[in-house]
Design a protein around this motif. Sequence first.
Motif, short mmCIF file in Angstrom:
data_model
loop_
_atom_site.label_atom_id
_atom_site.label_comp_id
_atom_site.label_asym_id
_atom_site.label_seq_id
_atom_site.Cartn_x
_atom_site.Cartn_y
_atom_site.Cartn_z
N ALA A 9 1.42 2.12 -11.87
CA ALA A 9 0.95 1.28 -12.84
C ALA A 9 0.39 2.25 -13.98
O ALA A 9 0.22 3.30 -14.00
CB ALA A 9 0.24 0.00 -12.47
N CYS A 10 -0.23 1.18 -14.94
CA CYS A 10 -1.18 2.13 -16.12
C CYS A 10 -2.55 1.52 -16.07
O CYS A 10 -3.08 0.51 -15.42
CB CYS A 10 -0.59 1.68 -17.41
N ALA A 11 -3.46 2.25 -16.83
CA ALA A 11 -4.76 1.94 -16.62
C ALA A 11 -5.11 0.69 -16.91
O ALA A 11 -6.12 -0.17 -16.75
CB ALA A 11 -5.60 3.01 -17.41
N LYS A 12 -4.58 0.03 -18.10
CA LYS A 12 -4.64 -1.26 -18.64
C LYS A 12 -4.19 -2.25 -17.76
O LYS A 12 -4.89 -3.70 -17.88
CB LYS A 12 -3.96 -1.42 -19.90
N PRO A 14 -3.70 -1.95 -14.06
CA PRO A 14 -3.46 -1.27 -12.82
C PRO A 14 -3.18 -1.97 -11.44
O PRO A 14 -2.46 -1.40 -10.56
CB PRO A 14 -5.13 -1.04 -12.19
N GLU A 15 -2.75 -3.24 -11.55
CA GLU A 15 -1.82 -3.94 -10.53
C GLU A 15 -0.75 -4.92 -11.09
O GLU A 15 -0.36 -5.89 -10.47
CB GLU A 15 -2.73 -4.61 -9.59
N TRP A 36 -1.45 0.13 -5.13
CA TRP A 36 -1.17 0.29 -6.52
C TRP A 36 -1.97 1.90 -6.95
O TRP A 36 -3.01 2.03 -6.25
CB TRP A 36 -1.72 -0.74 -7.29
N VAL A 38 -2.75 4.14 -10.67
CA VAL A 38 -2.59 4.45 -12.11
C VAL A 38 -2.04 5.86 -12.08
O VAL A 38 -2.38 6.73 -11.81
CB VAL A 38 -4.00 4.33 -12.86
N TRP A 39 -0.74 5.99 -12.84
CA TRP A 39 0.07 6.80 -12.97
C TRP A 39 -0.67 8.33 -13.33
O TRP A 39 -0.22 9.67 -12.91
CB TRP A 39 1.54 6.78 -13.86
N ASP A 41 -3.85 8.80 -13.39
CA ASP A 41 -5.06 9.09 -12.77
C ASP A 41 -5.20 10.32 -11.68
O ASP A 41 -4.32 10.35 -10.52
CB ASP A 41 -5.53 7.90 -11.84
N THR A 57 4.12 1.03 -15.45
CA THR A 57 3.58 2.22 -16.33
C THR A 57 4.06 1.97 -18.03
O THR A 57 4.56 2.75 -18.57
CB THR A 57 4.36 3.42 -15.82
N ASP A 59 2.34 2.12 -20.60
CA ASP A 59 1.55 2.64 -21.63
C ASP A 59 2.23 3.99 -22.03
O ASP A 59 1.68 5.00 -22.79
CB ASP A 59 0.10 2.86 -21.51
#
Length: 288
Positions: A9-12, A14-15, A36, A38-39, A41, A57, A59
């Motif tokens: 996922a992405c930080a904004k 994350p799940e 999950w 964050v890609w 991280d 993902t 973002d």
Amino acid sequence: MTREAVFAACAKMPEGDGDDNAAVSALSDLGFTVRWGVWDDPAVDFSAADVVVLRATWDYPERRAEFLDWCESVPALCNPAAVVRWNTDKSYLVELLDAGVPTVPTTLLEPGEQAQWPKVPFVVKPSVGAGSVGAARFGADAAGAAEHLRTLHADGRTALVQPYQSSVDTQGEIALVYLGGVYSHAFTKAAMLGSGVDPSGLFLTEKLAAAVPAPGVRAVAEDALDAACSLLGILRAELLYARVDVVRGEDGHPLVLELELTEPSLGFRNADAGAPLRFASAVRQQLA
């Protein structure tokens, strides 16, 4: 046997947005531990997982090169990095057109290129983008379109110009979902241009509903998937998931609007109860 699956996922988000919750449960029922990550991280060890599934993902458009490098570094990525590289630039639509797939007519404008605007309402959007962010519809306002194009080009982006398909206003789009290369389910999406932006800022809000595709719509989707796999040199079964978004052209015939092979919402919340189970089985198939 216990296996680990990581949903990237992405930080904004994350799940994700909650649509994949049923898929997580279905995988757990098959003995997977699912988490999950964050890609981007650095604390997440994606290489240790049995399978890494691109799910949220969203973002990546602003950092596509970095995202593709990360994809190449993940050994058990679904869908594979080569597929992601091809699919995250919508210039693939021109390739589908060239392959004879009924597709919304698409013109590419590289930075610095001038446009010959259609004489019908049209859409201008970035070739690398997600969730319809950066897409705008224009009528006779060529000045507005030119300004939008200049904005995209100033950011170094290639733009796509497509005639607007008015059927979207009344019928929306229909998204056909394939799991492991096999048709699973479908759902409709109402017109998104002009709708609000999700609080995450990553995509426009959508109104979804379960659907049954007409035979002609399904045939076009199958043709698109076959053509993509031929262009990529892979078998359909090598794709964990695919989503084909189809609209009706001005003559009523179905046209491919997008072919989503990277991180599409799969519409589990609008699918039958068996769809998450089919997804889990498709994940097992990828490991085999």
